[in-house]
Motif scaffolding. Structure first.
Motif, PDB file in Angstrom:
ATOM      1  N   LYS A   1       1.054   6.929  -6.677  1.00  0.00           N
ATOM      2  CA  LYS A   1       0.034   8.050  -6.928  1.00  0.00           C
ATOM      3  C   LYS A   1       0.636   9.232  -6.549  1.00  0.00           C
ATOM      4  CE  LYS A   1      -4.042   5.354  -5.334  1.00  0.00           C
ATOM      5  NZ  LYS A   1      -5.186   5.145  -4.210  1.00  0.00           N
ATOM      6  N   SER A   2       1.318   9.637  -5.546  1.00  0.00           N
ATOM      7  CA  SER A   2       2.045  10.772  -5.401  1.00  0.00           C
ATOM      8  C   SER A   2       2.876  11.079  -6.667  1.00  0.00           C
ATOM      9  CB  SER A   2       2.955  10.792  -4.096  1.00  0.00           C
ATOM     10  OG  SER A   2       3.719  11.951  -4.111  1.00  0.00           O
TER      11      SER A   2
ATOM     12  N   ARG B   1       0.841  -1.062   0.209  1.00  0.00           N
ATOM     13  CA  ARG B   1      -0.140  -0.021   0.166  1.00  0.00           C
ATOM     14  C   ARG B   1       0.885   1.432  -0.168  1.00  0.00           C
ATOM     15  NH1 ARG B   1      -4.241  -0.806   4.820  1.00  0.00           N
ATOM     16  NH2 ARG B   1      -4.890   1.435   3.964  1.00  0.00           N
TER      17      ARG B   1
ATOM     18  N   LEU C   1       0.900   4.140  -2.642  1.00  0.00           N
ATOM     19  CA  LEU C   1       0.825   5.933  -2.447  1.00  0.00           C
ATOM     20  C   LEU C   1       2.033   6.567  -3.155  1.00  0.00           C
ATOM     21  CD1 LEU C   1      -0.326   5.386   1.372  1.00  0.00           C
ATOM     22  CD2 LEU C   1      -1.644   6.027  -0.640  1.00  0.00           C
ATOM     23  N   ARG C   2       3.123   5.950  -3.197  1.00  0.00           N
ATOM     24  CA  ARG C   2       4.189   6.550  -3.767  1.00  0.00           C
ATOM     25  C   ARG C   2       3.886   6.744  -5.211  1.00  0.00           C
ATOM     26  NH1 ARG C   2       8.669   5.818  -6.707  1.00  0.00           N
ATOM     27  NH2 ARG C   2       8.097   3.569  -7.045  1.00  0.00           N
TER      28      ARG C   2
ATOM     29  N   LEU D   1      -2.918  11.667   0.547  1.00  0.00           N
ATOM     30  CA  LEU D   1      -2.028  10.596   0.739  1.00  0.00           C
ATOM     31  C   LEU D   1      -1.155  10.748   1.753  1.00  0.00           C
ATOM     32  CD1 LEU D   1      -1.243  10.778  -3.278  1.00  0.00           C
ATOM     33  CD2 LEU D   1      -2.789   9.047  -1.956  1.00  0.00           C
TER      34      LEU D   1
ATOM     35  N   GLU E   1      -2.823   9.206   4.857  1.00  0.00           N
ATOM     36  CA  GLU E   1      -2.922   7.883   4.693  1.00  0.00           C
ATOM     37  C   GLU E   1      -1.667   7.076   4.999  1.00  0.00           C
ATOM     38  OE1 GLU E   1      -4.496   4.317   1.523  1.00  0.00           O
ATOM     39  OE2 GLU E   1      -4.821   6.474   1.119  1.00  0.00           O
ATOM     40  N   ARG E   2      -0.496   7.674   4.401  1.00  0.00           N
ATOM     41  CA  ARG E   2       1.026   7.394   4.587  1.00  0.00           C
ATOM     42  C   ARG E   2       1.267   7.294   6.285  1.00  0.00           C
ATOM     43  NH1 ARG E   2       3.057  10.642   1.636  1.00  0.00           N
ATOM     44  NH2 ARG E   2       2.870   9.394  -0.124  1.00  0.00           N
TER      45      ARG E   2
END
Length: 566
Positions: free
Chosen positions: A206-207, A199, A203-204, A228, A231-232
């Motif tokens: 998506k960023s 996950r 996220l990385r 993000l 969530e991270r």
């Protein structure tokens, strides 16, 4: 007419009836069958016999002019070798015999002696006994350890020893405890922490994707980046909790230790966390040995490999082989059937069609490694790289589909077996009587309806025959897979609990490549040899099961549509 003439005439009549050819065919089938049965028996005996708890012998071994040493080992095999071979190797043997018997024994204790196996001259091995207190310890590293249990310790303090008679029982209890903790550690590391890492990586990406998306409004981008980051942070907190729990489990896992004495009298302390299992084969009765055998065989089928694939199980290789064959079958069947239908039902039967058929037949004889090179160059370096640029730009320069994986291995094998499916399907279509097509058209059906409702169902047994041949070839291929997706050891299965659950981009293990790797690339050849036999037999069994499933389906379809052919 003389008797000689009668015999000659009878022999001529016997030949004209074709009986010599019948007997020759029967002999060829018999020899082939016996050869296959002999091969399977060899694989079964050499492979599956490995899981039987072999007796551990103790003896004195002394070559002429050398000091006697105590040997504690399993007997593996024996053979007679020419005396010249041993003399040239430096052995000082005093005998007039042309051949000398020698034995391969498994000494274990590689971290002590440096070698697992040793050849010994049988005539110099004396005072052989089978002590009931001899212990075999299967370890996670360094292979087996042979010796005598002396004491069990907790944080360095002796809690049971040979003197009080509780050492073996206490040792087994703590081995079970250590293995349970190891399973908890493996669950946290591979499942829980693995899911968090997965996950975090998403996220990385998506960023990174937001940074590449220049058309998005700045305020919108900042809001998504903040979400993000939140969530991270939550995932980081969960990761720290699991890391703390993992550290506590590791402390518990490494708490206990034990002391062993080797046959030569050397004392060695080891952690119980290194032990997979321990047993005393010389004190086991037949029922206990049977139970041990099936337990070991079950581990072989369900566990992951360890010790450079020479220990443990082969479940990832079994899973990878089956899932690759299934994907290949799903890909090759529709393409092969569509190509065969076009060539037989729609294409104009002229020079071009004949050339295409010749090309298809020739493709069936192309060496498999050529398909592997094509798959590497076209599917991976070209198609996969373009897919990464179009759909996964945030992951670059790290490739997603521009690297060998399960999808490209399956596609490559589908391409390799496509000619087989095309030829088998086209032959099935050619055997369907023309009057069935004409009758369907006369009743008002279109050509497409005739093809879908009459022709293809009746040709389905031939399609299944092509699929059977494709599965039989693809499941055993190794050369192309080495280029397009197979690896020596895959850290995880291509199917897990992380979305999208089925990861076609991951690399995988395969039974055929596993056999090659263990048999020819293993640092410990003697230890790996039984696993080569066992894995080879298992590969044959899996291919047979896949083929039998297809054969059963083919026979069902053949019986279903037999009445239409009459």
């Amino acid at each position: 007419m003389s008797l000689h003439d009668d015999n000659k005439q009878g022999f001529i009549e016997w030949c004209k009836r074709g009986e010599p050819m019948i007997w020759m065919n029967a002999a060829a089938v018999t020899v082939s069958t016996l050869a296959v049965i002999g091969l399977l028996m060899l694989l079964a005996v050499r492979g599956f016999g490995h899981f039987w708890p072999a007796a551990v012998m103790q003896g004195q071994y002394a070559l002429p002019g050398e000091a006697s040493v105590t040997v504690l080992a399993e007997r593996v095999e024996s053979e007679a070798v020419p005396i010249e071979q041993l003399l040239s190797a430096g052995f000082k043997i005093e005998t007039d015999d042309a051949f000398v018997d020698r034995e391969l024994v498994k000494l274990g204790n590689r971290d002590v002696s440096g070698a697992d196996f040793k050849w010994v001259i049988s005539r110099y091995l004396n005072d052989i006994s089978y002590p009931e207190d001899a212990v075999v310890i299967e370890r996670r590293e360094w292979g087996n350890f042979y010796g005598y249990l002396q004491a069990v310790k907790e944080q360095g303090q002796v809690v049971a020893s040979l003197d009080d008679g509780r050492a073996w029982e206490e040792f087994q209890t703590r081995v079970i405890r250590a293995n349970e903790i190891h399973e908890q550690i493996k669950k946290i590391e591979k499942k829980d922490i693995g899911a968090i890492n997965y996950r975090l990586e998403k996220l990385r990406l998506k960023s990174r994707g937001l940074e590449l998306n220049t058309s998005m409004a700045e305020g919108r981008r900042e809001q998504i980046q903040a979400d993000l980051a939140a969530e991270r942070a939550e995932l980081d907190a969960q990761y720290k909790v699991m890391q703390s729990e993992l550290a506590d489990l590791y402390r518990q896992w490494h708490r206990d230790s034990f002391t062993m004495k080797t046959a030569s009298g050397q004392i060695k302390d080891q952690r119980i966390s290194t032990v997979v299992q321990a047993y005393q084969p010389n004190s086991m009765n037949f029922a206990q040995k049977i139970g041990f055998y099936f337990t070991k065989f079950g581990e072989f089928l369900t566990d992951e490999p360890r010790e450079a694939n020479t220990e443990g199980g082969i479940f990832p290789a079994i899973f990878g082989t089956v899932i690759m064959v299934l994907i290949m079958s799903v890909l090759v069947t529709p393409f092969g059937v569509v190509a065969a239908v076009y060539l037989r039902e729609y294409a104009k039967q002229g020079v071009m069609t004949r050339i295409v058929r010749i090309a298809v037949n020739n493709l069936a004889g192309v060496p498999s490694i050529v398909y592997g090179v094509f798959g590497l160059g076209f599917f991976i370096y070209f198609l996969g790289s373009e897919m990464d640029k179009a759909f996964f730009p945030e992951a670059l320069p790290a490739p997603t589909f521009g690297t060998p994986g399960l999808l490209w291995a399956s596609v490559t094998l589908a391409l390799l077996t496509l000619p087989v499916v095309i030829v088998a399907t086209e032959e099935g279509l050619a055997r369907i009587p023309r009057n069935l097509r004409e009758g369907s058209l006369a009743l008002g059906a279109t050509k497409a309806e005739t093809l879908w409702r009459v022709v293809l169902p009746m040709a389905s047994p031939a399609m299944m025959t092509g699929l059977i041949l494709a599965v039989a070839r693809a499941a055993g291929e190794v050369a192309p897979l080495m280029l397009v997706g197979v690896v020596k050891l895959a850290p995880s299965l291509p199917v897990d609990g992380n979305f999208p659950y089925f990861h076609l981009d991951q690399k995988f293990m395969h039974l055929g490549f596993h056999i090659y790797d263990v048999g020819f690339q293993s640092p410990n050849v003697e230890a790996a040899r039984p696993l080569v036999y066992a894995t080879a037999l298992l590969l044959v069994v899996i291919i047979a099961l896949l083929n039998l499933s297809a054969v059963a389906l083919r026979n069902h379809l053949r019986e279903k549509y037999k009445s239409l052919e009459m």
